[in-house]
Write a protein that holds these residues in place. Structure first.
Motif, mmCIF file in Angstrom:
data_model
loop_
_atom_site.group_PDB
_atom_site.id
_atom_site.type_symbol
_atom_site.label_atom_id
_atom_site.label_comp_id
_atom_site.label_asym_id
_atom_site.label_seq_id
_atom_site.Cartn_x
_atom_site.Cartn_y
_atom_site.Cartn_z
ATOM 1 N N ARG A 5 -1.976 6.968 0.352
ATOM 2 C CA ARG A 5 -1.843 5.508 0.481
ATOM 3 C C ARG A 5 -0.864 5.045 -0.581
ATOM 4 N N TRP A 6 0.407 4.947 -0.208
ATOM 5 C CA TRP A 6 1.427 4.516 -1.163
ATOM 6 C C TRP A 6 1.215 3.061 -1.537
ATOM 7 N N LEU A 7 1.699 2.689 -2.694
ATOM 8 C CA LEU A 7 1.583 1.306 -3.145
ATOM 9 C C LEU A 7 2.594 0.434 -2.407
ATOM 10 N N ASP A 8 2.139 -0.743 -1.966
ATOM 11 C CA ASP A 8 3.082 -1.680 -1.364
ATOM 12 C C ASP A 8 3.825 -2.402 -2.496
ATOM 13 N N ALA A 9 4.713 -3.310 -2.158
ATOM 14 C CA ALA A 9 5.556 -3.970 -3.161
ATOM 15 C C ALA A 9 4.721 -4.742 -4.189
ATOM 16 N N ASP A 10 3.701 -5.481 -3.740
ATOM 17 C CA ASP A 10 2.860 -6.239 -4.669
ATOM 18 C C ASP A 10 2.061 -5.309 -5.574
ATOM 19 N N GLU A 11 1.516 -4.254 -5.000
ATOM 20 C CA GLU A 11 0.740 -3.282 -5.782
ATOM 21 C C GLU A 11 1.623 -2.577 -6.811
ATOM 22 N N MET A 12 2.830 -2.199 -6.391
ATOM 23 C CA MET A 12 3.761 -1.534 -7.306
ATOM 24 C C MET A 12 4.172 -2.486 -8.428
#
Length: 152
Positions: A5-12
């Motif tokens: 589960r890669w990080l989305d832009a907000d999570e990153m």
């Protein structure tokens, strides 16, 4: 094998901000403590925890948990503080295997001298940068993370 589960832009963005801000604040705190007091940040935290404990004493295993370090890491830091005369150790009265770390009078004086500069740097680089709502949100979010990590 399942896909990560890669990080989305907000999570990153949140992760990168946490890492960068944490490292920058810690670097400033470490620099201030080294220059003004000749202490590492972990050593300062040990003195703080001991000063807040009843009688200025805490069992080493409990102290390691409080300052979030390994027992061997704590032993190294306490040894350095002991060499400087800021902390002493004694055997636990109820358990010969237990060791108690004790804040010395010199350690208490060192903390009293060091604390104002430490608080000033923490205020300058973290506390006073945020408004009250941001401080509450930050504290609440990090408490959730801490609780999760301590329970696992």
């Amino acid at each position: 094998m399942t896909e990560p589960r890669w990080l989305d832009a907000d999570e990153m963005a949140a992760w990168n901000a946490f890492v960068e801000a944490g490292n920058l604040v810690n670097r400033r705190v470490e620099q201030q403590l080294r220059e003004q007091a000749g202490l590492s940040h972990p050593q300062y935290e040990i003195l703080v925890r001991l000063s807040a404990a009843p009688g200025g004493e805490i069992r080493m295993s409990e102290l390691a948990d409080l300052v979030v370090t390994s027992k061997s890491g704590l032993t190294y830091q306490v040894t350095q503080l002991e060499k400087a005369g800021l902390v002493s150790r004694r055997t636990c009265d109820t358990d010969d295997r237990g060791v108690i770390a004790c804040l010395t009078d010199a350690g208490r004086r060192k903390l009293e001298i060091t604390a104002p500069g430490h608080v000033e740097i923490v205020r300058e680089h973290l506390i006073d940068v945020l408004d009250r709502d941001q401080l509450r949100a930050l504290a609440g979010a990090l408490e959730v993370v801490t609780r999760k990590l301590r329970s696992s």
